[in-house]
Scaffold this motif. Structure first.
Motif, mmCIF file in Angstrom:
data_model
loop_
_atom_site.group_PDB
_atom_site.id
_atom_site.type_symbol
_atom_site.label_atom_id
_atom_site.label_comp_id
_atom_site.label_asym_id
_atom_site.label_seq_id
_atom_site.Cartn_x
_atom_site.Cartn_y
_atom_site.Cartn_z
ATOM 1 N N ASP A 136 -53.493 -27.833 -33.101
ATOM 2 C CA ASP A 136 -54.147 -27.593 -33.142
ATOM 3 C C ASP A 136 -55.437 -28.768 -32.676
ATOM 4 O O ASP A 136 -56.377 -29.053 -31.682
ATOM 5 N N THR A 137 -54.695 -30.033 -32.907
ATOM 6 C CA THR A 137 -55.414 -31.267 -32.551
ATOM 7 C C THR A 137 -54.258 -33.173 -32.139
ATOM 8 O O THR A 137 -53.573 -32.264 -33.132
ATOM 9 N N PHE A 138 -53.859 -33.646 -31.242
ATOM 10 C CA PHE A 138 -53.695 -34.268 -31.483
ATOM 11 C C PHE A 138 -54.171 -35.839 -31.596
ATOM 12 O O PHE A 138 -54.813 -36.879 -31.061
ATOM 13 N N GLY A 139 -54.606 -36.157 -33.381
ATOM 14 C CA GLY A 139 -55.619 -36.616 -33.445
ATOM 15 C C GLY A 139 -56.808 -36.230 -34.027
ATOM 16 O O GLY A 139 -57.392 -35.896 -33.111
ATOM 17 N N GLU A 140 -57.891 -36.544 -35.016
ATOM 18 C CA GLU A 140 -59.065 -36.330 -35.869
ATOM 19 C C GLU A 140 -59.228 -37.540 -36.291
ATOM 20 O O GLU A 140 -58.931 -37.214 -37.412
ATOM 21 N N GLY A 141 -59.163 -38.324 -35.949
ATOM 22 C CA GLY A 141 -60.508 -39.713 -36.044
ATOM 23 C C GLY A 141 -58.635 -41.062 -36.498
ATOM 24 O O GLY A 141 -58.998 -41.752 -36.985
ATOM 25 N N GLY A 142 -57.700 -40.686 -35.621
ATOM 26 C CA GLY A 142 -56.971 -41.144 -35.868
ATOM 27 C C GLY A 142 -55.671 -40.987 -35.199
ATOM 28 O O GLY A 142 -55.570 -40.238 -33.759
ATOM 29 N N GLY A 143 -55.153 -42.201 -34.093
ATOM 30 C CA GLY A 143 -54.272 -42.198 -33.674
ATOM 31 C C GLY A 143 -52.691 -41.668 -33.562
ATOM 32 O O GLY A 143 -53.042 -40.387 -34.933
ATOM 33 N N ALA A 144 -52.060 -40.504 -32.549
ATOM 34 C CA ALA A 144 -51.173 -39.415 -32.675
ATOM 35 C C ALA A 144 -50.271 -39.765 -32.080
ATOM 36 O O ALA A 144 -49.924 -38.746 -31.182
ATOM 37 N N THR A 145 -50.123 -40.917 -31.273
ATOM 38 C CA THR A 145 -49.118 -40.886 -30.543
ATOM 39 C C THR A 145 -47.736 -40.869 -30.455
ATOM 40 O O THR A 145 -47.441 -39.945 -30.131
ATOM 41 N N GLY A 146 -47.023 -40.713 -31.660
ATOM 42 C CA GLY A 146 -45.842 -40.001 -31.932
ATOM 43 C C GLY A 146 -45.887 -38.764 -32.194
ATOM 44 O O GLY A 146 -44.636 -38.265 -31.541
ATOM 45 N N ALA A 147 -46.450 -38.080 -32.024
ATOM 46 C CA ALA A 147 -46.866 -36.858 -32.118
ATOM 47 C C ALA A 147 -46.684 -36.020 -30.922
ATOM 48 O O ALA A 147 -46.398 -35.445 -30.541
ATOM 49 N N TYR A 148 -47.499 -36.900 -30.317
ATOM 50 C CA TYR A 148 -47.231 -36.302 -28.260
ATOM 51 C C TYR A 148 -46.104 -36.850 -28.562
ATOM 52 O O TYR A 148 -45.743 -36.450 -26.662
ATOM 53 N N TYR A 149 -45.575 -38.097 -28.129
ATOM 54 C CA TYR A 149 -44.394 -38.723 -27.491
ATOM 55 C C TYR A 149 -43.531 -37.228 -27.738
ATOM 56 O O TYR A 149 -42.212 -37.049 -26.904
ATOM 57 N N LEU A 150 -43.025 -36.810 -29.535
ATOM 58 C CA LEU A 150 -42.558 -36.193 -29.539
ATOM 59 C C LEU A 150 -42.519 -34.125 -28.818
ATOM 60 O O LEU A 150 -41.625 -33.827 -27.615
ATOM 61 N N ALA A 151 -44.065 -34.437 -28.693
ATOM 62 C CA ALA A 151 -44.613 -32.790 -27.530
ATOM 63 C C ALA A 151 -44.050 -32.884 -26.286
ATOM 64 O O ALA A 151 -43.639 -31.868 -25.509
ATOM 65 N N THR A 152 -43.570 -34.243 -25.706
ATOM 66 C CA THR A 152 -43.621 -34.339 -23.986
ATOM 67 C C THR A 152 -42.492 -33.666 -24.024
ATOM 68 O O THR A 152 -41.815 -33.920 -22.590
ATOM 69 N N ALA A 153 -41.897 -33.212 -25.060
ATOM 70 C CA ALA A 153 -39.581 -32.784 -25.354
ATOM 71 C C ALA A 153 -40.094 -31.583 -24.154
ATOM 72 O O ALA A 153 -39.138 -30.874 -23.899
ATOM 73 N N PHE A 154 -41.238 -30.750 -24.504
ATOM 74 C CA PHE A 154 -41.345 -29.385 -24.506
ATOM 75 C C PHE A 154 -42.261 -28.955 -22.506
ATOM 76 O O PHE A 154 -42.574 -29.860 -21.966
ATOM 77 N N ASP A 155 -41.514 -27.512 -22.701
ATOM 78 C CA ASP A 155 -41.906 -27.430 -21.491
ATOM 79 C C ASP A 155 -43.324 -27.156 -20.976
ATOM 80 O O ASP A 155 -43.701 -27.495 -19.902
ATOM 81 N N GLU A 156 -43.870 -26.458 -21.826
ATOM 82 C CA GLU A 156 -45.330 -26.492 -22.160
ATOM 83 C C GLU A 156 -45.907 -26.663 -23.560
ATOM 84 O O GLU A 156 -45.249 -27.529 -24.536
ATOM 85 N N ILE A 157 -47.118 -27.540 -23.780
ATOM 86 C CA ILE A 157 -48.073 -28.042 -24.477
ATOM 87 C C ILE A 157 -49.380 -27.716 -24.478
ATOM 88 O O ILE A 157 -50.296 -26.979 -23.361
ATOM 89 N N TYR A 158 -49.889 -26.696 -26.116
ATOM 90 C CA TYR A 158 -50.976 -26.522 -25.834
ATOM 91 C C TYR A 158 -51.690 -27.373 -27.134
ATOM 92 O O TYR A 158 -51.551 -27.755 -28.301
ATOM 93 N N ILE A 159 -52.704 -27.212 -26.948
ATOM 94 C CA ILE A 159 -53.997 -27.968 -27.805
ATOM 95 C C ILE A 159 -54.978 -26.706 -27.954
ATOM 96 O O ILE A 159 -55.854 -26.275 -27.281
ATOM 97 N N GLN A 160 -56.148 -26.677 -29.222
ATOM 98 C CA GLN A 160 -56.964 -25.943 -28.907
ATOM 99 C C GLN A 160 -57.559 -26.038 -28.720
ATOM 100 O O GLN A 160 -58.112 -27.805 -28.188
ATOM 101 N N PRO A 161 -58.869 -25.422 -27.813
ATOM 102 C CA PRO A 161 -60.090 -26.206 -27.088
ATOM 103 C C PRO A 161 -60.915 -27.289 -27.910
ATOM 104 O O PRO A 161 -61.618 -27.650 -27.236
ATOM 105 N N SER A 162 -60.633 -27.231 -28.723
ATOM 106 C CA SER A 162 -61.616 -28.053 -29.691
ATOM 107 C C SER A 162 -60.802 -29.721 -30.245
ATOM 108 O O SER A 162 -61.669 -30.636 -30.596
#
Length: 596
Positions: free
Chosen positions: A126-152
């Motif tokens: 839904d988001t990579f970080g809301e009021g905080g860092g999410a570098t680790g989560a996003y780093y994992l996501a980049t191993a996938f074919d496609e990455i999606y987050i919700q518009p907000s």
């Protein structure tokens, strides 16, 4: 009356047998009606909390709900699914990093291997970080074919940071005097007590640790998103980014809601494709590596202590007991079916003596012709490195915290603190050094000399054994020792580890060392205990006829025992008892609390 009493007992016994029989019957019936894997499947994985490295063989967690998902569960499930024609794709809902950088890298490797089999992998957050860092989560996501987050949603890839508390002045105000020794300048575990800021060596090793981690993340994101490293660094410096900004920067593939992402994945997987949780798939399809010559898998997780491993059966919290792990290695080494051993180490260290006990069994297993390959998890440092260094090969993730070849020991002198409270402790002792490690008395000059001498002895022993285990001159080994922590990436360059990777690499090396071709069976040592066995141990039943026959299981701690210990600690006061373990010769590494 006597007959009535006996008859009542017999009736209760008969009813109990009927009840047990009914339960067993229901279990058998449930097993026989167990659903299989659908013909077309989209694997589904939700990562909302860190993955466990190891669920102890005597954990009761599964009896009170679903057992926690482990790193190996995810790796095994994706390996199995990669070869399963029924599995069409993988979709992951990501609510945060599943653990440390090393854990993220283990999962990234498994996702990339899954994709290499021609399977599609999509991640949604839904988001990579809301009021905080999410570098680790996003780093994992980049191993996938496609990455999606919700518009907000946002992409808060802000980098990595370490915050270290220093309490020397606070302790001085309380009347507490640190009397700590270490070998050598990079052994920073005691600095929070003895310093008020970073020493030059402490700052150097921490900055290098962070720089190495940051470089690994930048490289991984750049490769995953087909961007230059300069573009990734620019995006990190500009973060947090709004969803539209992240889309423009090519950090995500689209702004969609969960229902839209899942519908898209199912449609692409083919008509009739069904979602199935990864853990359910693993339960029904089984693990890979279940046939062939046996490769033993042994875990050494948690702080290292003498005696048997301990676990809280409710929480699953573990310590690595030297007797338990040593017995597991002995059993595997003596088992004719076992051709090699993979020793998975995830420990910041602990007792010097306990670490040496485990190291000795690794050495003996090799002498018996059983290759030992160490696979390092989040950390395998200090004592965690000590138990690893005699292995035939050491495998670490680039982000594993390892090394820290050094020692510290000492005590906090609290006499002035208690005087401020109006408490007078008086010590009576027979023997010149009987109260040497009392926290109410300072070291005498002679005792301090003994203490320093013991630190020298441990350091010399550690470095000499490490040099022998790594087959390098001791002078060269000591250049990278001095208590300094390294990432796996830096440790490989300095000869402290052999290969970078995770379970898969370790298993491959084990097969090569044992000259095995084709499939193998990975078997846990010690075996996982059933709920009934764990309950029996909680009630005091001891297994085994003798020390060699006894199963190498952990000692089960009653779930209420931590409360009793905390009560006792409060009575004595945390400042006084909190440093009891520091009186031993500790091979323990400071684990940076990395925010990323």
């Amino acid at each position: 009356m006597k007959r009535f009493f006996i008859g009542s007992l017999a009736l209760v016994g008969a009813l109990s047998l009927l009840f047990v029989g009914a339960v067993v019957g229901l279990v058998i019936l449930g097993a026989s009606n167990k659903p299989g894997v659908p013909a077309e499947v989209v694997l589904e994985l939700e990562l909302s909390e860190p993955l466990e490295e190891y669920v102890p063989e005597d954990s009761l967690a599964g009896a009170f709900g679903d057992e926690k998902l482990t790193v190996r569960d995810v790796v095994d499930a994706l390996e199995k699914a990669g070869e399963d024609a029924r599995v069409k794709a993988l979709v992951v809902k990501l609510d945060g990093a599943p653990g440390s950088l090393a854990v993220v890298q283990e999962v990234r490797d498994a996702v990339k291997a899954f994709r290499a089999k021609g399977k599609k992998a999509v991640v949604y957050a839904d988001t990579f970080g809301e009021g905080g860092g999410a570098t680790g989560a996003y780093y994992l996501a980049t191993a996938f074919d496609e990455i999606y987050i919700q518009p907000s949603g946002d992409v808060s890839v802000v980098g990595a940071a370490v915050e270290t508390p220093f309490g020397r002045d606070m302790l001085a105000k309380l009347g507490v005097k640190p009397r700590m020794g270490k070998r050598y300048e990079y052994k920073a575990a005691v600095n929070s007590y003895t310093e008020q800021t970073y020493t030059e060596a402490h700052r150097e090793e921490t900055e290098r640790f962070l720089t190495s981690l940051f470089g690994q993340v930048v490289k991984g994101v750049a490769e995953g998103r087909e961007l230059s490293e300069e573009q990734v660094k620019a995006a990190i410096d500009a973060a947090p980014l709004l969803g539209k900004e992240a889309l423009e920067a090519k950090l995500v593939d689209g702004l969609l809601y969960r229902d839209e992402v899942y519908a898209k994945v199912k449609e692409e997987a083919g008509k009739g494709a069904q979602l199935l949780y990864v853990e359910k798939y693993l339960e029904r399809a089984g693990r890979p590596n279940t046939h062939g010559p046996v490769v033993a898998l042994i875990y050494g997780a948690g702080g290292i202590s003498r005696g048997r491993s301990h676990t809280n059966p409710m929480s699953g919290e573990v310590t690595m007991g030297s007797e338990t792990v040593a017995a597991a290695i002995r059993k595997a080494a003596d088992d004719e079916r076992v051709k090699a051993i993979v020793f998975r180490v995830d420990s910041p260290g602990g007792s010097y003596v306990a670490s040496d006990t485990v190291r000795r069994e690794v050495q003996r297993a090799k002498e018996k012709g059983k290759p030992v390959i160490v696979s390092m998890g989040t950390y395998a440092a200090s004592g965690g490195y000590f138990v690893s260094m005699d292995a035939d090969k050491i495998v670490a993730q680039p982000g594993t915290l390892t090394g820290s070849i050094g020692v510290y020991s000492g005590k906090l002198v609290t006499a002035d603190f208690w005087e401020k409270l109006g408490v007078n402790w008086e010590t009576l002792a027979v023997g010149k050094n009987a109260a040497m490690y009392s926290s109410d008395l300072d070291f005498t000059p002679e005792q301090l000399a003994k203490h320093e001498s013991s630190l020298d002895r441990v350091y010399e022993d550690f470095t000499a054994k490490a040099a022998a285990g790594r087959k390098m001159p001791v002078e060269k080994l000591r250049e990278v020792a001095k208590g300094r922590v390294w990432t796996g990436e830096d440790a490989k360059e300095r000869g402290l580890v052999d290969e970078l990777g995770g379970f898969g690499v370790a298993l491959k090396l084990a097969k090569e060392a044992a000259k095995l071709e084709g499939p193998v069976k990975v078997e846990m040592f010690p075996r996982k205990k059933g709920t009934a066995e764990v309950l029996a141990e909680l009630l005091g039943e001891k297994k085994g006829e003798n020390s060699e026959d006894e199963e190498a299981g952990a000692e089960v701690s009653a779930p209420w025992s931590p409360v009793l210990k905390q009560t006792q600690a409060l009575y004595q006061l945390g400042v006084k008892l909190g440093m009891v373990e520091e009186r031993r010769q500790m091979l323990s590494a400071p684990v940076p609390d990395t925010t990323w």
